[in-house]
Design a protein around this motif. Structure first.
Motif, short mmCIF file in Angstrom:
data_model
loop_
_atom_site.label_atom_id
_atom_site.label_comp_id
_atom_site.label_asym_id
_atom_site.label_seq_id
_atom_site.Cartn_x
_atom_site.Cartn_y
_atom_site.Cartn_z
N VAL A 39 -32.42 28.56 21.85
CA VAL A 39 -31.10 28.59 21.23
C VAL A 39 -31.49 28.00 19.91
N LEU A 40 -31.23 28.99 18.82
CA LEU A 40 -31.21 28.48 17.38
C LEU A 40 -29.92 28.24 16.78
N VAL A 41 -29.71 27.31 16.06
CA VAL A 41 -28.50 26.90 15.40
C VAL A 41 -28.71 25.99 14.05
N LEU A 42 -27.97 26.30 13.06
CA LEU A 42 -27.92 25.37 11.98
C LEU A 42 -27.24 24.07 12.19
N SER A 43 -27.78 23.01 11.89
CA SER A 43 -27.24 21.66 12.15
C SER A 43 -26.15 21.60 11.07
N LYS A 44 -26.06 22.29 9.97
CA LYS A 44 -25.21 22.16 8.77
C LYS A 44 -25.97 20.99 7.87
N VAL A 45 -25.28 20.28 6.85
CA VAL A 45 -26.01 19.33 6.16
C VAL A 45 -25.43 18.02 6.45
N GLY A 46 -26.23 16.81 6.43
CA GLY A 46 -25.77 15.53 6.57
C GLY A 46 -25.75 14.95 7.97
N LYS A 47 -25.69 13.77 8.24
CA LYS A 47 -25.93 13.10 9.57
C LYS A 47 -24.92 13.59 10.59
N THR A 53 -23.73 18.94 15.95
CA THR A 53 -24.68 20.17 16.49
C THR A 53 -25.44 19.79 17.41
N THR A 54 -26.08 18.62 17.51
CA THR A 54 -27.02 18.27 18.48
C THR A 54 -26.30 17.85 19.76
N THR A 55 -24.96 17.28 19.53
CA THR A 55 -24.27 17.11 21.00
C THR A 55 -23.81 18.43 21.52
N VAL A 56 -23.36 19.25 20.78
CA VAL A 56 -22.94 20.49 21.37
C VAL A 56 -24.30 21.30 21.96
N LEU A 57 -25.55 21.11 21.27
CA LEU A 57 -26.51 21.82 21.83
C LEU A 57 -26.66 21.16 23.28
N ILE A 58 -26.75 19.81 23.55
CA ILE A 58 -26.81 19.25 24.79
C ILE A 58 -25.92 19.42 25.71
N GLU A 59 -24.71 19.15 25.13
CA GLU A 59 -23.51 19.25 26.29
C GLU A 59 -23.43 20.58 26.72
N ALA A 60 -23.17 21.52 25.72
CA ALA A 60 -22.54 23.16 25.75
C ALA A 60 -23.91 23.95 26.50
N PHE A 61 -25.08 23.67 25.85
CA PHE A 61 -26.14 24.66 26.20
C PHE A 61 -27.22 24.05 26.88
N VAL A 192 -30.09 13.38 14.41
CA VAL A 192 -30.66 14.30 15.73
C VAL A 192 -31.34 13.50 16.55
N ALA A 193 -32.07 12.52 16.11
CA ALA A 193 -32.89 11.69 17.02
C ALA A 193 -32.03 10.77 17.62
N GLN A 194 -31.17 10.10 17.02
CA GLN A 194 -30.12 9.24 17.68
C GLN A 194 -29.23 9.88 18.74
N VAL A 195 -28.79 11.11 18.65
CA VAL A 195 -28.08 11.86 19.82
C VAL A 195 -29.28 12.34 20.88
N CYS A 196 -30.04 12.69 20.35
CA CYS A 196 -31.35 13.11 21.49
C CYS A 196 -31.65 11.64 22.20
N HIS A 197 -31.67 10.53 21.62
CA HIS A 197 -32.33 9.27 22.24
C HIS A 197 -31.01 8.94 23.15
N ASP A 198 -29.67 9.20 22.68
CA ASP A 198 -28.65 8.75 23.71
C ASP A 198 -28.63 9.69 25.04
N TYR A 199 -29.14 10.87 24.89
CA TYR A 199 -29.10 11.78 26.04
C TYR A 199 -30.41 11.91 26.65
N GLY A 200 -31.35 11.31 26.34
CA GLY A 200 -32.85 11.31 26.87
C GLY A 200 -33.44 12.58 26.72
N VAL A 201 -33.09 13.41 25.59
CA VAL A 201 -33.82 14.65 25.54
C VAL A 201 -34.67 14.47 24.31
#
Ligand code: ADE
Length: 244
Positions: A39-47, A53-61, A192-201
């Motif tokens: 899946v390719l996606v633009l995060s947009k700019v800023g935290k 974006t990261t949450t949607v990547l993990i939850e929806a994709f 991105v690191a924090q969301v991935c940490h929260d989900y264990g991704v």
């Protein structure tokens, strides 16, 4: 994931059977690359944007790994324009809940830095060396750049484009005083690191140094992204995906 379209343009062209999905104001491109589902996606700019974006990547994709490529300002000694930093960890340079929590600490996480996944980062580092070797010396020389050095270390993220040498020096000195040695600054990775940490991704990131976070930082930014960072991302991820 990348922040800007120019950083990702070459990658989109690699997708086989691309399917466009819209979610949360973002366009997610699903497809295959070298036999892998991506899946390719633009995060947009800023935290905040990057966290959404990261949450949607993990939850929806339901992605199993997240890799970020993009550009950053070099703040570490010897980290020059055209070099590449593969992140070992991220910190938010603008996070300060003192005196409730120590400066930089993410409240209720008990830590200031979040590590990237060691195995995924090792694979990205190996792919970075292979990818840049494939790009070749003539490429850097034609753009009047020195051969890129690949650095490994801490990247600092914050909701500012740092383009003032005294602001960059102060940010670095404050981080150093708290025991952190940043190599580069950008605006998304720690989120991105924090969301991935929260989900264990597992998460890994590489950033090409587009500027030194000084008064010249905005000059030729788009040209650098198009001419250097985007071909680097393509070369590196082309190697990375082959070895997954
Ligand atoms: N991304 C690239 N250069 C940057 C800078 N100087 N500050 C923040 N983000 C950046």
């Amino acid at each position: 994931m990348s922040a800007l379209l120019d950083e990702q343009r070459g990658l989109l062209e690699q997708l086989v059977n691309p399917q466009r999905v819209r979610r949360a104001g973002r366009t997610f491109w699903c497809g295959q690359w070298a036999g892998q589902e991506v899946v390719l996606v633009l995060s947009k700019v800023g935290k905040v944007a990057a966290a959404t974006t990261t949450t949607v990547l993990i939850e929806a994709f339901d992605v199993k790994r997240v890799v970020f490529t993009g550009v950053a300002g070099g703040v570490g000694a010897g980290v020059k324009v055209g070099d590449v930093v593969v992140a070992e960890a991220f910190i938010q340079h603008d996070l300060n809940s003192a005196p409730l929590f120590p400066r930089y600490e993410i409240p209720l996480y008990g830590r200031a830095t979040l590590d990237c996944d060691p195995a995924l980062s090792a694979a990205l580092l190996a792919a970075t060396h292979l990818g840049l070797a494939g790009v070749g010396d003539h490429f850097h020389r034609s753009l009047l750049l020195e051969a890129p050095v690949v650095h490994r270390g801490l990247i600092a993220s914050g909701d500012q484009f740092v383009c003032d040498p005294s602001a960059a020096a102060l940010m670095r000195a404050d981080l150093q005083a708290a025991g952190h040695e940043p190599l580069a600054v950008e605006m998304e990775g720690a989120a991105v690191a924090q969301v991935c940490h929260d989900y264990g991704v597992p998460f890994a990131a590489m950033r090409t140094i587009s500027d030194r976070a000084d008064a010249q930082a905005h000059l030729d930014f788009s040209a650098f992204v198009t001419q250097v960072a985007s071909p680097y991302a393509l070369a590196v991820l082309g190697q990375f995906i082959k070895h997954q």
